[in-house]
Design an enzyme around this catalytic site. Structure first.
Site, short mmCIF file in Angstrom:
data_model
loop_
_atom_site.label_atom_id
_atom_site.label_comp_id
_atom_site.label_asym_id
_atom_site.label_seq_id
_atom_site.Cartn_x
_atom_site.Cartn_y
_atom_site.Cartn_z
N GLU A 89 0.81 -1.21 0.00
CA GLU A 89 0.00 0.00 0.00
C GLU A 89 0.85 1.27 0.00
O GLU A 89 0.31 2.37 0.09
CB GLU A 89 -0.93 -0.02 1.22
CG GLU A 89 -1.93 -1.16 1.16
CD GLU A 89 -2.84 -1.18 2.36
OE1 GLU A 89 -2.78 -0.25 3.18
OE2 GLU A 89 -3.61 -2.14 2.46
N HIS A 92 6.94 2.03 -1.50
CA HIS A 92 8.10 1.15 -1.37
C HIS A 92 8.21 0.16 -2.51
O HIS A 92 9.31 -0.15 -2.97
CB HIS A 92 8.03 0.42 -0.02
CG HIS A 92 9.28 -0.30 0.33
ND1 HIS A 92 9.37 -1.66 0.34
CD2 HIS A 92 10.50 0.17 0.68
CE1 HIS A 92 10.59 -2.02 0.67
NE2 HIS A 92 11.30 -0.93 0.90
#
Length: 154
Positions: A89, A92
């Site tokens: 989410e 990254h």
């Protein structure tokens, strides 16, 4: 005149080639599947087990540095990168996927060594699981084909 390149249906003979694999341990359920498929295909292509080195690193971002160290040794005809980055989410995912891929490409170009990049980048675990076997096998075929091409062109 150069010998004609072998097409996708050509038989690849990896006997005599030396190959090193760097496997990320993160998402080990998937990366172990990649490893097993890759090792099986290398054996099917004639690469002797004593000519295969296998190393693990924590995650995909560490793979390029380990590949660089191996390339500097000058002992291998090709390298293979194995890993799995699954979208989460946060941003990254993009960072890890992009930077690991760019690092792998840079190592190959800078150090003049074929590297098969089999770091999966998927939306979810089921996608990664479905792709692990074929991508592992494909990495082995790419490494052998590119090592043979490099030998022919040198």
């Amino acid at each position: 005149m150069l010998e004609a390149d072998k097409g996708p249906g050509a038989t690849l003979d990896g006997s005599g080639l030396r190959v090193a694999i760097v496997q990320a341990r993160f998402n080990a359920g998937v990366t172990n599947g990649l490893r097993d498929a890759c090792l099986g295909e290398l054996a099917a292509l004639g690469v002797q087990s004593e000519n295969i080195a296998h190393h693990t690193v924590p995650g995909a971002l560490e793979v390029p540095l380990a590949l660089r160290w191996l390339a500097h040794r000058g002992e291998y005809d090709a390298l293979i990168a194995l890993g799995c980055v699954i979208r989460g989410e946060t941003y990254h995912f993009e960072l890890v996927a992009n930077e690991s891929s760019a690092g792998i490409t840079r190592v190959g170009l800078d150090l003049d060594i074929p590297i098969a990049n089999a770091i999966l980048t998927t939306e979810n675990l089921p996608q990664a699981t479905v792709r692990q076997i074929e991508k592992g096998r494909d990495a082995a075929r790419v490494a052998v084909e590119m090592a043979l091409l490099k030998h022919r062109l040198k």
